[in-house]
Design a protein around this motif. Structure first.
Motif, short mmCIF file in Angstrom:
data_model
loop_
_atom_site.label_atom_id
_atom_site.label_comp_id
_atom_site.label_asym_id
_atom_site.label_seq_id
_atom_site.Cartn_x
_atom_site.Cartn_y
_atom_site.Cartn_z
N ALA A 4 0.53 -0.82 -0.12
CA ALA A 4 0.10 -0.09 -0.09
C ALA A 4 0.79 1.32 -0.04
CB ALA A 4 -1.21 -0.08 1.09
N ARG A 5 2.15 0.94 0.85
CA ARG A 5 2.55 2.19 0.68
C ARG A 5 4.12 2.59 -0.37
NH1 ARG A 5 7.42 2.68 4.87
NH2 ARG A 5 8.62 0.88 3.74
N SER A 6 4.18 1.52 -1.07
CA SER A 6 4.62 2.07 -2.40
C SER A 6 3.54 2.17 -3.86
CB SER A 6 4.89 0.38 -3.69
OG SER A 6 5.92 -0.42 -2.15
N VAL A 7 1.97 1.64 -4.03
CA VAL A 7 1.71 2.25 -4.32
C VAL A 7 1.15 3.60 -3.84
CG1 VAL A 7 -1.08 2.13 -5.18
CG2 VAL A 7 -0.15 0.35 -4.76
N ALA A 8 0.89 4.03 -2.88
CA ALA A 8 0.54 5.92 -2.24
C ALA A 8 2.20 6.62 -2.68
CB ALA A 8 0.81 5.78 -1.40
N HIS A 9 2.74 5.72 -3.21
CA HIS A 9 4.44 6.35 -3.42
C HIS A 9 4.29 7.02 -5.05
CE1 HIS A 9 6.82 6.10 1.12
NE2 HIS A 9 5.87 6.97 0.51
N LEU A 52 -5.27 9.01 -4.18
CA LEU A 52 -5.41 8.76 -2.51
C LEU A 52 -6.71 9.37 -1.74
CD1 LEU A 52 -2.60 7.95 -3.22
CD2 LEU A 52 -1.97 9.08 -0.04
N THR A 53 -7.77 8.48 -0.74
CA THR A 53 -8.17 8.56 -0.31
C THR A 53 -8.22 9.47 1.12
OG1 THR A 53 -7.84 6.19 1.48
CG2 THR A 53 -9.68 7.48 -1.23
N ALA A 54 -9.20 10.03 1.17
CA ALA A 54 -8.61 11.12 2.22
C ALA A 54 -8.47 9.97 3.64
CB ALA A 54 -9.80 11.86 3.02
N GLU A 55 -9.17 8.78 3.53
CA GLU A 55 -8.04 7.42 4.96
C GLU A 55 -7.12 7.47 4.79
OE1 GLU A 55 -13.20 7.95 4.10
OE2 GLU A 55 -11.58 7.83 2.79
N ALA A 56 -6.84 7.16 3.75
CA ALA A 56 -5.70 6.67 3.31
C ALA A 56 -4.27 7.63 3.41
CB ALA A 56 -5.01 6.68 0.91
N ALA A 57 -4.30 8.77 3.03
CA ALA A 57 -3.45 10.86 4.05
C ALA A 57 -3.44 10.45 5.37
CB ALA A 57 -4.58 11.60 3.12
N SER A 58 -4.36 10.00 6.09
CA SER A 58 -4.47 9.72 7.60
C SER A 58 -3.52 8.74 7.40
CB SER A 58 -5.70 9.95 7.72
OG SER A 58 -6.77 10.92 7.88
N LEU A 59 -4.09 7.04 7.25
CA LEU A 59 -3.44 5.97 7.25
C LEU A 59 -1.95 5.49 7.22
CD1 LEU A 59 -6.17 3.75 6.83
CD2 LEU A 59 -5.60 4.30 9.44
N LEU A 60 -1.93 6.37 5.83
CA LEU A 60 -0.40 6.27 5.61
C LEU A 60 1.18 6.55 6.55
CD1 LEU A 60 -0.87 7.20 1.47
CD2 LEU A 60 0.60 5.46 2.52
N PRO A 61 1.05 8.16 7.27
CA PRO A 61 1.91 8.23 8.23
C PRO A 61 1.79 7.26 9.61
CG PRO A 61 0.93 9.86 7.74
CD PRO A 61 -0.21 9.30 6.91
N LEU A 62 0.67 6.56 9.99
CA LEU A 62 0.70 5.66 11.01
C LEU A 62 1.79 3.99 10.02
CD1 LEU A 62 -3.08 6.13 11.88
CD2 LEU A 62 -0.67 6.99 13.43
N ILE A 63 1.49 3.88 9.18
CA ILE A 63 1.61 2.69 8.26
C ILE A 63 3.57 2.60 8.39
CG2 ILE A 63 1.71 1.37 5.86
CD1 ILE A 63 -1.34 2.64 5.49
N ASP A 64 3.67 4.24 8.10
CA ASP A 64 5.30 3.77 8.28
C ASP A 64 5.69 4.22 9.42
OD1 ASP A 64 5.66 4.90 5.40
OD2 ASP A 64 4.91 7.42 5.76
N THR A 65 5.23 4.67 10.56
CA THR A 65 5.30 4.21 11.61
C THR A 65 5.60 2.92 11.72
OG1 THR A 65 5.32 6.50 12.59
CG2 THR A 65 5.04 4.77 14.35
N ALA A 66 4.30 2.24 11.09
CA ALA A 66 4.21 0.75 12.65
C ALA A 66 5.89 0.20 11.48
CB ALA A 66 2.90 -0.05 11.72
N LEU A 67 5.68 0.60 9.66
CA LEU A 67 6.89 -0.39 8.96
C LEU A 67 8.14 -0.34 9.79
CD1 LEU A 67 5.78 -0.78 5.76
CD2 LEU A 67 4.73 -2.03 6.75
#
Length: 283
Positions: A4-9, A52-67
């Motif tokens: 998901a992060r790769s798709v976003a980038h 990106l949806t608004a939800e993705a924009a909110s979740l991606l920083p958390l995904i970065d932190t988790a990874l």
């Protein structure tokens, strides 16, 4: 989460799948499972690409932190079980200055277990391929190409200048005033030509390119001296040619070329790589 992060980038399912070495349907299915588990839609596809949806924009920083946390656990486990001196294979674009390479050497010597740096200079395509195949642990390159599978961090920037044999005034030149100039380019291998094209395209300006190509920065300056056109160069690549170098501005601000470190977060040396990048970023 990595997919998901790769798709976003990359803003592309196809490019993200290619970066991870899997098929596009496999990556799409994995992202769909993540969306189902989270209960949100992260991406919207259209003929113009992926948004990106608004939800993705909110979740991606958390995904970065988790990874990052997961990668830190893996890195620490590897560090605890491997006390051998690391041998870090570093690839650099020809645009990277000797000072930055010297800082990388110093950073490797400052590791908890001082290591050895194996250096390789190559064009961008070869560096990307070697990093993807694991032949290189980290690369230092101009920040002009998306590599969605890997970690990125800006480590340095420098101003760019315009050289032109007809210029006598060393005062700064605004990008909007270069539309009538003809620019000599080098082959699209080191990142400078791609940076130049992106710079003009992002500002909706035409780029008039000289029909030939200079093989090196030295030849580039020689051709400018012959009056074949102007050229854009980072300050560190200027030689004492006697040509007038004018700082390039964008709406009054210096135009800068940014350099980044790119590395694999799953590398066995990831803890050492993170420390090296931190040292490079702090200078």
């Amino acid at each position: 989460m990595r997919y998901a992060r790769s798709v976003a980038h990359a803003r592309s399912f196809t490019a993200a799948a290619r970066a991870h070495g899997i098929t596009q349907p496999a990556l799409s299915n994995a992202v769909a499972k993540l969306e189902e588990r989270l209960g949100v839609q992260m991406f919207e596809r259209s003929t113009r690409g992926v948004r990106l949806t608004a939800e993705a924009a909110s979740l991606l920083p958390l995904i970065d932190t988790a990874l990052s946390a997961l990668d830190a656990i893996t890195a620490e486990a590897r560090r605890l079980t491997n006390t051998e001196a690391p041998r870090i294979h570093l690839g650099v674009s020809p645009l990277i200055s000797p000072d930055l390479v010297a800082r990388a050497f110093s950073a490797v010597r400052q590791l908890p277990v001082p290591g050895e740096l194996v250096l390789r200079e190559a064009n961008m395509a070869d560096l990307h391929e070697a990093l993807g195949e694991g032949d290189l642990d980290i690369i230092l390159v101009p920040s002009v190409n998306p590599l969605p599978r890997f970690e990125h961090r800006i480590i340095h920037s420098e101003r760019v200048v315009v050289i032109d044999t007809h210029a006598q005034d060393p005062s700064a030149l605004d990008l909007s005033d270069t539309a009538d100039a003809q620019f000599i380019l080098v082959p699209d291998a080191c990142g400078l030509t791609r940076f130049t094209h992106q710079l003009f395209r992002d500002h909706d300006l035409p780029l008039r390119a000289y029909p030939g190509e200079a093989a090196s920065y030295q030849v580039l300056e020689q051709w400018v001296g012959l009056g074949l056109g102007a050229a854009i160069l980072p300050e560190s690549k200027l030689s004492a040619t006697g040509l007038t170098a004018r700082p390039l501005l964008d709406d009054g601000l210096p135009v800068e070329l940014f350099y980044e470190a790119v590395w694999d977060p799953t590398s066995r040396y990831v803890a050492d790589l993170n420390q090296i990048v931190t040292v490079l970023s702090d200078n």
